[in-house]
Write an enzyme that holds these catalytic residues in place. Structure first.
Site, mmCIF file in Angstrom:
data_model
loop_
_atom_site.group_PDB
_atom_site.id
_atom_site.type_symbol
_atom_site.label_atom_id
_atom_site.label_comp_id
_atom_site.label_asym_id
_atom_site.label_seq_id
_atom_site.Cartn_x
_atom_site.Cartn_y
_atom_site.Cartn_z
ATOM 1 N N ASP A 107 -40.170 -89.184 94.040
ATOM 2 C CA ASP A 107 -39.495 -88.890 95.299
ATOM 3 C C ASP A 107 -38.166 -88.172 95.028
ATOM 4 O O ASP A 107 -37.405 -88.571 94.140
ATOM 5 C CB ASP A 107 -39.243 -90.224 96.020
ATOM 6 C CG ASP A 107 -38.831 -90.066 97.468
ATOM 7 O OD1 ASP A 107 -39.613 -89.507 98.241
ATOM 8 O OD2 ASP A 107 -37.714 -90.505 97.820
ATOM 9 N N GLU A 154 -41.365 -84.262 93.748
ATOM 10 C CA GLU A 154 -41.000 -83.775 95.076
ATOM 11 C C GLU A 154 -39.620 -83.156 94.937
ATOM 12 O O GLU A 154 -38.627 -83.857 94.744
ATOM 13 C CB GLU A 154 -40.952 -84.910 96.103
ATOM 14 C CG GLU A 154 -40.748 -84.351 97.504
ATOM 15 C CD GLU A 154 -39.956 -85.253 98.440
ATOM 16 O OE1 GLU A 154 -40.056 -85.066 99.647
ATOM 17 O OE2 GLU A 154 -39.194 -86.115 97.971
HETATM 18 C C1 NOJ Z 1 -38.716 -87.973 100.626
HETATM 19 C C2 NOJ Z 1 -39.877 -88.581 101.337
HETATM 20 O O1 NOJ Z 1 -40.930 -87.651 101.363
HETATM 21 C C3 NOJ Z 1 -39.401 -88.942 102.733
HETATM 22 O O2 NOJ Z 1 -40.458 -89.327 103.552
HETATM 23 C C4 NOJ Z 1 -38.375 -90.012 102.604
HETATM 24 O O3 NOJ Z 1 -37.836 -90.322 103.863
HETATM 25 C C5 NOJ Z 1 -37.244 -89.598 101.671
HETATM 26 N N1 NOJ Z 1 -37.709 -88.953 100.473
HETATM 27 C C6 NOJ Z 1 -36.459 -90.788 101.229
HETATM 28 O O4 NOJ Z 1 -37.167 -91.522 100.291
#
Ligand code: NOJ
Length: 557
Positions: free
Chosen positions: A214, A282
């Protein structure tokens, strides 16, 4: 690159790791299927869905979404214990069963790793906020207001407002890049680093095939906490972010170069395990040079998401340029991972309309790179409004907040009450049932070859069986009319032309080589011969098996 505009597979094409051939399916766990009767999707429901994923749809890997112990203010991205399972989703034994059942069907399992922040309910944060002297104080980022100012700096949170929350008992502010209930960890502290790397080992020991990391671009911030400059570009229409967040260029609250050392540490941990485990990052949409840096020297992320593709205008010239730039930026031997939507963005069929969403499916599944499908896009689902009282995403509850619940409706499996997502007698669902479930559901679309699901199934079967689509070179095909994006994927003797009409007007592509249509996104044209020209219906994408010409330039190895 072998010649101008042609991009070849990595030299060691015979030793491709499994994740270069994977088709990844993003599960949004609370929304996929309720297996235990409490109205929220869970690991039991995911296990029940494996036959659909592996056999009916035909993906080769799934990304679970976070299932760790959590208050679920941010759908599980607010973790209170990284090494335990949220009881609403199952328990550790359910995870073990998921891994075994997936493996039995040839599916790989990627789990989430959320290193940037925890829940404020995490024992580490409870200790950290308890006193300035606590040994875990510096596991999070604490600061005083700047002299003469109300806050330590001007950084804005993804959920809106300042990233700083004043904590009365110890009289300092803590940093939260998202909700105030999600304090950021301080990765500059060796204790955090060691503890969070152990989290990776915990799940690797249990047998996961890899991690989706993440917000990997956020792990290190400017140590001097300098202000962000204003953003002159306005709102980002491709994302569902708070306007406060879009008001700044986020140059100091993320992407500090020191984060690459963290990614190298993570990679070392993962590489120490057998079985080619994979790290998927990500990372937000960024310039291609910055993006390429996340591969490191093949010692950071295996697969950093190329989100620029999502944030490119749906227009042939722009898309062609984006793909060409991506290919040119890709370091030697590196491999991209691609998506056209996810749980944070408007759904594909909402952004492009249903007709073009079919064309988008063909694009995603014929580009050179690992494709990622977002659950429900294979049914052509569109965002649906969720009444405030039924919303779950706490990002929607902050002042001016933007909820992502409209993209996250329960998966419609059938036309039964509760859409097959939950048993018919379950009174309340996690989110309201998909409005179109009576006609748009998995069971109905499995019976209709011309449905969106039928198209995805055909595309997946074609891709899995085609070395050119899985691993071959990518060459833009020109000249074509301005409304068409066309390219050739080639490997050995196989050459596939992909021609996508991005408008609702008919079009025509002149061909230098005859061929046979392998698949079209609209009417069934499979097997149709084409000679001098390929006629495209409005909103139609077509894949053509080109005949091999004797004088053909060798474009692939
Ligand atoms: C990225 C995630 O894809 C999203 O859904 C989330 O709210 C934030 N990171 C915080 O973890």
């Amino acid at each position: 690159m072998t010649s101008a505009g042609t991009h070849s597979p990595p030299a060691a094409a015979t030793a491709r790791p499994w994740w270069q051939d994977m088709v990844l399916y993003e599960v949004h766990l609370p929304s996929l299927r309720d297996g235990d009767g409490d109205g929220i999707g869970d690991l039991h429901g995911l296990i029940e869905s494996l036959d659909y994923l592996a056999h009916d749809l035909g993906v080769t890997a799934l990304w679970t979404g976070p299932f760790f112990r959590s208050p679920l203010l941010d759908q599980g991205f607010d973790i209170a214990d990284h090494c335990d399972v949220e009881p609403r989703f199952g328990d550790l034994a359910t995870v073990d069963r998921l891994l075994a059942e997936a493996r039995a069907r040839g599916l790989r399992v990627i789990v989430d790793y959320v290193p940037n922040h925890t829940s404020d309910q995490h024992p580490w944060f409870q200790a950290s906020r308890s006193s300035r002297e606590d040994p875990k104080r510096d596991w999070y980022v604490w600061a005083d207001a700047r002299p003469g100012a109300e806050l330590p700096n001007n950084w804005t949170s993804e959920a809106g407002g300042s990233v700083w929350e004043y904590d009365e008992p110890t009289g300092q502010f803590y940093l939260h890049s998202h909700l105030s209930e999600q304090p950021d960890l301080n990765w500059r502290h060796p204790g955090v680093r060691a503890a969070m790397l152990d989290v990776l080992r915990f799940w690797l020991d249990r047998g996961v095939d890899g991690f989706r990391i993440d917000v990997a671009h956020m792990l290190m911030k400017d140590p001097e906490l300098r202000d962000n400059p204003p953003n002159p570009h306005g709102r980002n229409v491709y994302d569902l972010q708070h306007p406060d967040f879009d008001a700044q260029l986020h140059v100091n609250d993320r992407m500090h170069p020191d984060l690459h050392g963290v990614l190298r540490d993570m990679r070392r941990v993962v590489d120490a395990y057998p079985g080619d485990r994979v790290t998927i990052g990500e990372i937000e949409s960024m310039g291609w040079t910055d993006w390429a840096a996340y591969f490191g020297a093949a010692d950071e992320l295996h697969l950093p998401f190329a989100f620029k593709l999502i944030e490119t205008a749906w227009e042939a010239t722009a898309l062609r340029a984006t793909v060409a730039e991506l290919e040119a930026a890709l370091p030697d031997g590196a491999w991209p991972i691609l998506a056209l939507g996810n749980h944070d963005r408007p759904r594909l069929a909402t952004r492009l309309g249903r007709a073009q969403a079919r064309v988008a499916a063909m694009l995603l599944l014929t580009l050179r790179g690992t494709p990622t499908l977002f659950y429900g896009d294979e049914l052509g689902l569109v965002d649906q409004p969720v009444p405030l009282a039924a919303q779950r995403d706490a990002f929607g509850f902050t002042p001016g907040g933007v909820s992502r619940d409209p993209t996250r409706m329960p998966m419609p499996w059938s036309d039964a009450p509760n859409s097959g997502f939950a048993a018919p007698d379950v009174a309340e669902l996690w989110l309201p049932v998909c409005r179109e479930y009576a006609t748009r559901n998995v069971a109905a679309q499995l019976a209709q070859p011309g449905s969106e699901l039928g198209l995805y199934r055909s595309l997946l079967r074609l891709r899995v069986g085609s070395p050119a689509l899985r691993a071959g070179s990518w060459t833009p095909y020109e000249p074509v009319p301005p409304e068409v994006l066309a390219y050739v994927r080639a490997a050995g003797d196989e050459r596939k032309l992909v021609a996508l009409n991005l408008t609702d007007r008919p079009s025509r592509v002149a061909l230098g080589t005859a061929g046979t249509i392998a698949l079209a996104t609209g009417a069934d044209r499979t097997g149709e011969p084409v000679r001098d020209a390929l006629v495209l219906a409005p909103d139609e994408g077509v894949i053509v098996d080109l005949e091999r010409r004797d004088d053909q330039e060798e474009t692939s190895r």
